[in-house]
Scaffold this active site. Structure first.
Site, PDB file in Angstrom:
ATOM      1  N   LYS A  58      52.554  43.198  37.533  1.00 19.54           N
ATOM      2  CA  LYS A  58      52.653  42.251  38.247  1.00 19.54           C
ATOM      3  C   LYS A  58      51.552  41.939  38.764  1.00 19.54           C
ATOM      4  O   LYS A  58      50.783  40.663  39.536  1.00 19.54           O
ATOM      5  CB  LYS A  58      52.834  43.075  39.400  1.00 19.54           C
ATOM      6  N   GLY A  59      50.011  42.427  38.070  1.00 16.54           N
ATOM      7  CA  GLY A  59      48.676  42.154  38.429  1.00 16.54           C
ATOM      8  C   GLY A  59      48.076  40.627  37.522  1.00 16.54           C
ATOM      9  O   GLY A  59      47.404  40.596  39.005  1.00 16.54           O
ATOM     10  N   GLU A 114      45.539  39.078  31.492  1.00 17.72           N
ATOM     11  CA  GLU A 114      46.271  40.129  31.833  1.00 17.72           C
ATOM     12  C   GLU A 114      44.298  40.111  32.761  1.00 17.72           C
ATOM     13  O   GLU A 114      44.184  39.418  33.648  1.00 17.72           O
ATOM     14  CB  GLU A 114      45.329  41.177  30.657  1.00 17.72           C
ATOM     15  N   ASP A 115      44.904  41.414  34.197  1.00 14.40           N
ATOM     16  CA  ASP A 115      44.109  40.919  35.139  1.00 14.40           C
ATOM     17  C   ASP A 115      43.273  42.657  34.309  1.00 14.40           C
ATOM     18  O   ASP A 115      42.120  41.907  35.357  1.00 14.40           O
ATOM     19  CB  ASP A 115      45.303  42.290  36.221  1.00 14.40           C
ATOM     20  N   ASP A 118      41.836  47.807  30.184  1.00 18.29           N
ATOM     21  CA  ASP A 118      41.095  49.643  31.038  1.00 18.29           C
ATOM     22  C   ASP A 118      40.655  50.642  29.704  1.00 18.29           C
ATOM     23  O   ASP A 118      40.542  50.090  28.880  1.00 18.29           O
ATOM     24  CB  ASP A 118      42.850  50.154  31.817  1.00 18.29           C
ATOM     25  N   LYS A 146      37.345  46.851  31.565  1.00 20.01           N
ATOM     26  CA  LYS A 146      36.449  48.030  31.676  1.00 20.01           C
ATOM     27  C   LYS A 146      36.035  48.490  30.695  1.00 20.01           C
ATOM     28  O   LYS A 146      36.934  49.555  30.157  1.00 20.01           O
ATOM     29  CB  LYS A 146      37.443  49.581  32.812  1.00 20.01           C
ATOM     30  N   PHE A 167      38.421  52.264  40.175  1.00 17.80           N
ATOM     31  CA  PHE A 167      39.365  52.492  40.290  1.00 17.80           C
ATOM     32  C   PHE A 167      38.676  51.098  40.976  1.00 17.80           C
ATOM     33  O   PHE A 167      38.121  51.600  42.229  1.00 17.80           O
ATOM     34  CB  PHE A 167      40.597  53.166  40.440  1.00 17.80           C
ATOM     35  N   ASP A 174      46.179  45.861  42.943  1.00 15.43           N
ATOM     36  CA  ASP A 174      47.112  47.284  43.644  1.00 15.43           C
ATOM     37  C   ASP A 174      47.000  48.781  43.028  1.00 15.43           C
ATOM     38  O   ASP A 174      46.623  49.058  42.118  1.00 15.43           O
ATOM     39  CB  ASP A 174      48.351  47.142  42.827  1.00 15.43           C
ATOM     40  N   ARG A 180      47.072  44.294  46.955  1.00 17.62           N
ATOM     41  CA  ARG A 180      47.584  43.431  46.196  1.00 17.62           C
ATOM     42  C   ARG A 180      46.582  41.351  46.319  1.00 17.62           C
ATOM     43  O   ARG A 180      46.539  40.966  45.913  1.00 17.62           O
ATOM     44  CB  ARG A 180      49.160  42.940  45.212  1.00 17.62           C
TER      45      ARG A 180
END
Ligand code: IMP
Length: 190
Positions: A58-59, A114-115, A118, A146, A167, A174, A180
């Site tokens: 969802k990000g 993409e949000d 990682d 990141k 984080f 979120d 969000r």
């Protein structure tokens, strides 16, 4: 490719509902400026092509919505959703596509949006799945990166901001489905 750089310390998202403490990392004005730059770069790179943007739910929905409205070329939009089973705070490596796009990507220029990158496991899996469908081209645009947290080597083609290992929430990202809607990006502190 251009990148914005933000540094931060390493903190995991844990049971934050109880004792949440946030510190601003990237302000909305900086986000707006960076998205404008990214949209110009992408529009230049894909001029004359039939571009399909695939947002990762969802990000990425906030980032994708702002990005397309700054782009100067036409594009189609679709979405995928992936699930990673195992740990709560990072990819287990066992990544599954739980919502697919609606049409074919064969012979299309595809840009995955993409949000945050990682460990790199989610994007590695999605690129592997999409590559098998014979797109004309396949690239990845991530809002945040990141780099220090990679478990597999993965380089995005377009990066909004490179950040530290903290984080983060806000701007679509979120923690336990909260935050969000925040217009800025925050580090979660315990
Ligand atoms: P990767 O497979 O470890 O690269 O995981 C990428 C996914 O993990 C992202 O699409 C997010 O859903 C989630 N994620 C990783 N770091 C963060 C963070 O700092 N905030 C919110 N979600 C994160």
């Amino acid at each position: 490719m251009t990148r914005g750089y933000i540094s931060a310390s390493f903190i995991f998202c844990m049971d934050i509902q109880a004792s949440q403490n946030k510190e601003i990392l990237i302000r909305r004005q900086a986000i707006e400026q960076r998205i404008h730059e990214l949209a110009q770069e992408i529009s230049r790179d894909y001029v004359g092509s039939a571009l399909l943007l695939v947002g990762v739910l969802k990000g990425a929905f906030v980032f994708l919505a702002d990005l397309i409205r700054q782009m100067t070329i036409p594009c189609e939009v679709d979405f995928v959703r992936l699930a990673s089973y195992g740990a709560h705070t990072e990819s287990s490596g066992n990544v599954m596509l739980i919502k697919d796009i609606e049409g074919s990507i064969e012979n299309k220029d595809v840009l995955i949006v993409e949000d945050i990158l990682d460990t790199g496991l989610t994007m590695t899996k999605l690129v592997e799945i999409f590559s098998q469908r014979k797109p004309m081209s396949l690239k990845v645009c991530t809002f945040l990166d990141k780099q220090g947290r990679r478990r597999v080597p993965f380089e995005a083609d377009y990066v909004g901001f490179t950040i530290g290992n903290s984080f983060v929430v806000g701007y679509g990202l979120d923690c336990n489905e909260q935050d969000r809607s925040l217009p800025d990006v925050y580090i979660i502190k315990q």
